[in-house]
Design an enzyme around this catalytic site. Structure first.
Site, PDB file in Angstrom:
ATOM      1  CB  THR A   1     -26.334  90.571  18.637  1.00  0.00           C
ATOM      2  OG1 THR A   1     -26.069  91.509  19.669  1.00  0.00           O
ATOM      3  CG2 THR A   1     -26.776  91.305  17.391  1.00  0.00           C
TER       4      THR A   1
ATOM      5  CE  LYS B   1     -26.416  88.078  22.972  1.00  0.00           C
ATOM      6  NZ  LYS B   1     -25.378  88.188  23.987  1.00  0.00           N
TER       7      LYS B   1
ATOM      8  CG  ASP C   1     -22.261  86.304  25.467  1.00  0.00           C
ATOM      9  OD1 ASP C   1     -21.520  86.624  24.536  1.00  0.00           O
ATOM     10  OD2 ASP C   1     -23.489  86.499  25.458  1.00  0.00           O
TER      11      ASP C   1
ATOM     12  N   GLY D   1     -25.683  95.195  37.610  1.00  0.00           N
ATOM     13  CA  GLY D   1     -26.597  94.986  36.488  1.00  0.00           C
ATOM     14  C   GLY D   1     -27.287  93.643  36.624  1.00  0.00           C
ATOM     15  CB  ALA D   2     -30.328  92.548  37.508  1.00  0.00           C
ATOM     16  N   GLY D   3     -29.517  92.400  33.973  1.00  0.00           N
ATOM     17  CA  GLY D   3     -30.144  92.050  32.695  1.00  0.00           C
ATOM     18  C   GLY D   3     -29.482  90.846  32.048  1.00  0.00           C
TER      19      GLY D   3
ATOM     20  N   GLY E   1     -14.595  95.581  27.459  1.00  0.00           N
ATOM     21  CA  GLY E   1     -14.966  94.220  27.057  1.00  0.00           C
ATOM     22  C   GLY E   1     -14.529  93.831  25.662  1.00  0.00           C
TER      23      GLY E   1
HETATM   24  P1  ATR Z   1     -28.632  93.708  28.692  1.00  0.00           P
HETATM   25  O1  ATR Z   1     -29.226  92.582  27.910  1.00  0.00           O
HETATM   26  O2  ATR Z   1     -27.596  94.517  27.943  1.00  0.00           O
HETATM   27  O3  ATR Z   1     -28.146  93.277  30.028  1.00  0.00           O
HETATM   28  P2  ATR Z   1     -31.041  94.710  29.854  1.00  0.00           P
HETATM   29  O4  ATR Z   1     -31.550  93.327  30.036  1.00  0.00           O
HETATM   30  O5  ATR Z   1     -31.981  95.761  29.356  1.00  0.00           O
HETATM   31  O6  ATR Z   1     -29.807  94.767  28.880  1.00  0.00           O
HETATM   32  O7  ATR Z   1     -30.423  95.174  31.278  1.00  0.00           O
HETATM   33  C1  ATR Z   1     -29.835  96.417  31.408  1.00  0.00           C
HETATM   34  C2  ATR Z   1     -29.203  96.539  32.803  1.00  0.00           C
HETATM   35  O8  ATR Z   1     -28.494  97.770  32.847  1.00  0.00           O
HETATM   36  C3  ATR Z   1     -30.204  96.569  33.942  1.00  0.00           C
HETATM   37  O9  ATR Z   1     -29.595  95.980  35.054  1.00  0.00           O
HETATM   38  C4  ATR Z   1     -30.383  98.079  34.132  1.00  0.00           C
HETATM   39  O10 ATR Z   1     -30.804  98.466  35.414  1.00  0.00           O
HETATM   40  P3  ATR Z   1     -32.370  98.531  35.761  1.00  0.00           P
HETATM   41  O11 ATR Z   1     -32.760  97.104  36.051  1.00  0.00           O
HETATM   42  O12 ATR Z   1     -32.416  99.399  36.948  1.00  0.00           O
HETATM   43  O13 ATR Z   1     -33.045  99.100  34.566  1.00  0.00           O
HETATM   44  C5  ATR Z   1     -28.998  98.560  33.932  1.00  0.00           C
HETATM   45  N1  ATR Z   1     -28.923  99.979  33.556  1.00  0.00           N
HETATM   46  C6  ATR Z   1     -29.313 100.537  32.404  1.00  0.00           C
HETATM   47  N2  ATR Z   1     -29.046 101.873  32.386  1.00  0.00           N
HETATM   48  C7  ATR Z   1     -28.444 102.145  33.595  1.00  0.00           C
HETATM   49  C8  ATR Z   1     -27.912 103.323  34.187  1.00  0.00           C
HETATM   50  N3  ATR Z   1     -27.925 104.491  33.538  1.00  0.00           N
HETATM   51  N4  ATR Z   1     -27.370 103.218  35.426  1.00  0.00           N
HETATM   52  C9  ATR Z   1     -27.321 102.014  36.070  1.00  0.00           C
HETATM   53  N5  ATR Z   1     -27.816 100.878  35.568  1.00  0.00           N
HETATM   54  C10 ATR Z   1     -28.370 100.928  34.341  1.00  0.00           C
END
Ligand code: ATR
Length: 263
Positions: free
Chosen positions: A64, A68, A105, A129-131, A236
């Site tokens: 985790t 990852k 996943d 979200g793009a993470g 989830g």
């Molecule tokens: P994970 O591996 O959990 O996806 P990550 O790679 O850090 O974590 O990605 C976090 C995602 O959540 C990103 O898309 C982030 O948006 P930004 O690219 O603008 O940072 C989004 N995110 C985090 N906090 C947020 C918030 N309060 N509102 C909207 N989007 C958020």
């Protein structure tokens, strides 16, 4: 012959992990005796830990955050999906004692959608979200042939690289405000990092289904926001159990039932 299979999850932090509880129930259900522990492993200890774990009889690991991505450097073989994603959540040994990296996943998400009768085929899907969490489900959703698979993100500059990375999967930037959206997936980490903010409300209706990849407290804000539109909202937790079931299947070639799992 192994009596007790040594398994675990590595992360930093990892104390909150529900995986030990879930896998022990899978073990009971399938009559496989296992010792599954949460291991707090820091980035600088990652390589040594993984090598030593498998050398000392370890049977399988879940990975985790934040490991990852980095765990791939330690793997001898990565699955096709892991190669696309650039991230893994499951490690195991093959017959040649090589470390294999897999990702469950996406399969977990799809299984939970099937269980909840959430249709993906021919539907308009929006992922916010793009993470890493967002990326981990994109190929599996695409294989189900949605009508549109769209991404939006708070930081708009992250969308184009992601659309390019997943070009073969037909992922597009969300900008069609007149489109009816069938399924909104929250793949942001907003539940951990701050208030959920997304100011678009066109295309959403009581027919829209909302699914948060997070669960428990981390999903509360998104689900509260979703409830303004629809009562078809899910966290989830089901995906968590389903992705764990697929890890278990990789380790033991037995897919446990995801029903009646408590945590
Ligand atoms: P994970 O591996 O959990 O996806 P990550 O790679 O850090 O974590 O990605 C976090 C995602 O959540 C990103 O898309 C982030 O948006 P930004 O690219 O603008 O940072 C989004 N995110 C985090 N906090 C947020 C918030 N309060 N509102 C909207 N989007 C958020």
């Amino acid at each position: 012959m192994i009596d007790v299979f040594k398994l675990g999850v590595i992360g930093d932090p990892v104390e909150h992990s529900l995986s030990p509880a879930i896998h022990h129930q899978f073990g009971q259900q399938t009559n496989i005796e296992l010792a599954y522990k949460a291991y707090h492993v820091k980035k600088q200890e990652l390589e040594n830990f993984i090598q030593a774990f498998f050398k000392n009889g370890g049977h399988g690991l879940n990975v985790t955050l934040p490991h990852k991505l980095d765990c791939l450097d330690l793997a001898d073989i990565v699955s096709d999906e892991v190669r696309i994603l650039g991230a893994a959540n499951t490690l195991m040994l093959n017959d040649e004692k090589q470390i294999v990296a897999e990702s469950t996943d996406g399969k977990g998400f799809i299984d939970d959608c099937t269980e909840k009768k959430i249709q993906i085929e021919n539907k308009n899907i929006l992922i916010i979200g793009a993470g890493g969490a967002s990326q981990s489900i994109i190929p599996s959703i695409a294989y189900k042939k949605p009508n549109r698979l769209m991404i939006d993100n708070r930081s708009k500059e992250k969308i184009t690289p992601l659309v390019q990375k997943f070009a073969e999967f037909g992922v597009e930037q969300f900008n069609d405000l007149d489109l009816e959206i069938d399924l909104v997936i929250n793949a942001t980490s907003a539940g951990f990092s701050g208030p959920f903010q997304w100011d678009i409300n066109r295309g959403l209706s009581q027919k829209t289904i909302f699914y948060d990849l997070s669960y428990g407290d981390a999903s509360i804000e998104f689900l509260n926001w979703s409830n303004k539109f629809s009562d078809k909202t899910f966290d989830g937790a089901g995906m968590l159990v389903a992705q764990a079931a697929h890890s278990f299947n990789l380790w033991f070639n037995k897919l446990p039932s995801t029903k009646n799992i408590n945590f």
